[in-house]
Design a protein around this motif. Structure first.
Motif, PDB file in Angstrom:
ATOM      1  N   ILE A  24       0.841  -1.202   0.000  1.00 47.39           N
ATOM      2  CA  ILE A  24       0.000   0.000   0.000  1.00 47.39           C
ATOM      3  C   ILE A  24       0.875   1.250   0.000  1.00 47.39           C
ATOM      4  O   ILE A  24       0.596   2.210  -0.728  1.00 47.39           O
ATOM      5  CB  ILE A  24      -0.942   0.010   1.213  1.00 47.39           C
ATOM      6  CG1 ILE A  24      -1.977  -1.089   1.090  1.00 47.39           C
ATOM      7  CG2 ILE A  24      -1.644   1.363   1.352  1.00 47.39           C
ATOM      8  CD1 ILE A  24      -2.786  -1.286   2.353  1.00 47.39           C
ATOM      9  N   ALA A  28       0.673   3.923  -3.028  1.00 48.91           N
ATOM     10  CA  ALA A  28       0.295   5.311  -2.719  1.00 48.91           C
ATOM     11  C   ALA A  28       1.412   6.273  -3.114  1.00 48.91           C
ATOM     12  O   ALA A  28       1.150   7.352  -3.665  1.00 48.91           O
ATOM     13  CB  ALA A  28      -0.047   5.442  -1.236  1.00 48.91           C
ATOM     14  N   LEU A  35      -2.884   9.010   1.898  1.00 49.18           N
ATOM     15  CA  LEU A  35      -3.907   8.121   2.442  1.00 49.18           C
ATOM     16  C   LEU A  35      -4.566   8.736   3.671  1.00 49.18           C
ATOM     17  O   LEU A  35      -3.941   9.508   4.405  1.00 49.18           O
ATOM     18  CB  LEU A  35      -3.283   6.774   2.794  1.00 49.18           C
ATOM     19  CG  LEU A  35      -2.700   6.006   1.603  1.00 49.18           C
ATOM     20  CD1 LEU A  35      -1.954   4.778   2.079  1.00 49.18           C
ATOM     21  CD2 LEU A  35      -3.794   5.630   0.624  1.00 49.18           C
ATOM     22  N   ASN A  82      -7.910   2.560   3.955  1.00 51.90           N
ATOM     23  CA  ASN A  82      -6.882   3.099   3.061  1.00 51.90           C
ATOM     24  C   ASN A  82      -6.926   2.414   1.695  1.00 51.90           C
ATOM     25  O   ASN A  82      -6.793   3.064   0.655  1.00 51.90           O
ATOM     26  CB  ASN A  82      -5.489   2.947   3.665  1.00 51.90           C
ATOM     27  CG  ASN A  82      -5.144   4.036   4.651  1.00 51.90           C
ATOM     28  OD1 ASN A  82      -5.883   4.991   4.841  1.00 51.90           O
ATOM     29  ND2 ASN A  82      -3.994   3.888   5.287  1.00 51.90           N
ATOM     30  N   TYR A  85      -9.899   3.587  -0.192  1.00 50.57           N
ATOM     31  CA  TYR A  85      -9.641   4.944  -0.678  1.00 50.57           C
ATOM     32  C   TYR A  85      -8.756   4.903  -1.928  1.00 50.57           C
ATOM     33  O   TYR A  85      -9.019   5.616  -2.905  1.00 50.57           O
ATOM     34  CB  TYR A  85      -8.991   5.782   0.420  1.00 50.57           C
ATOM     35  CG  TYR A  85      -8.734   7.206   0.008  1.00 50.57           C
ATOM     36  CD1 TYR A  85      -9.764   8.136  -0.013  1.00 50.57           C
ATOM     37  CD2 TYR A  85      -7.456   7.617  -0.366  1.00 50.57           C
ATOM     38  CE1 TYR A  85      -9.531   9.451  -0.403  1.00 50.57           C
ATOM     39  CE2 TYR A  85      -7.214   8.921  -0.755  1.00 50.57           C
ATOM     40  CZ  TYR A  85      -8.253   9.834  -0.772  1.00 50.57           C
ATOM     41  OH  TYR A  85      -8.016  11.129  -1.153  1.00 50.57           O
ATOM     42  N   LEU A  86      -7.714   4.095  -1.897  1.00 55.39           N
ATOM     43  CA  LEU A  86      -6.868   3.931  -3.085  1.00 55.39           C
ATOM     44  C   LEU A  86      -7.704   3.471  -4.272  1.00 55.39           C
ATOM     45  O   LEU A  86      -7.554   3.989  -5.383  1.00 55.39           O
ATOM     46  CB  LEU A  86      -5.768   2.903  -2.824  1.00 55.39           C
ATOM     47  CG  LEU A  86      -4.467   3.359  -2.228  1.00 55.39           C
ATOM     48  CD1 LEU A  86      -3.556   2.162  -1.968  1.00 55.39           C
ATOM     49  CD2 LEU A  86      -3.763   4.367  -3.112  1.00 55.39           C
TER      50      LEU A  86
END
Length: 117
Positions: A24, A28, A35, A82, A85-86
């Protein structure tokens, strides 16, 4: 499940969570996305922290032990948020009922047709 098997399962879970945190972070960074929750990868001391609508959330562990399963669950929820959201930033729709599907959602995000555009 005996004590040894249980400890081995906890080690496997913690290892998998550590790898997910690393991926992640890389995704990101590559996409230039901030994030919602800060995730700190420190091995057996990893944690997530942040705030929602200005309300601070204390650090929650991202490593499982015999005594922290409730806090670990909250930490995993933050990690999964997170990931969701990504996915959202890349146009991948994650239904609420599947937000807890950590690896599947991460895979879907990385397979987005317009990844990074």
């Amino acid at each position: 499940m005996n004590e040894k098997e249980r400890k081995e399962e906890i080690i496997k879970i913690n290892t998998a969570v550590g790898h997910v945190m690393h991926i992640i972070g890389l995704v990101a960074y590559y996409l230039g996305i901030k994030l919602p929750f800060l995730v700190i990868n420190k091995g057996h001391k990893s944690f997530a922290k942040g705030s929602i609508h200005g309300i601070p959330i204390s650090k929650r562990p991202l490593y499982l032990t015999d005594k922290n399963s409730e806090d670990f669950t909250i930490g995993m929820a933050m990690l999964n948020y997170n990931i969701a959201y990504l996915c959202h930033t890349q146009g991948v729709d994650i239904p609420y009922s599947k937000v807890s599907h950590t690896l599947q959602n991460l895979f879907l995000c990385c397979q987005a047709a317009n990844l990074g555009r």
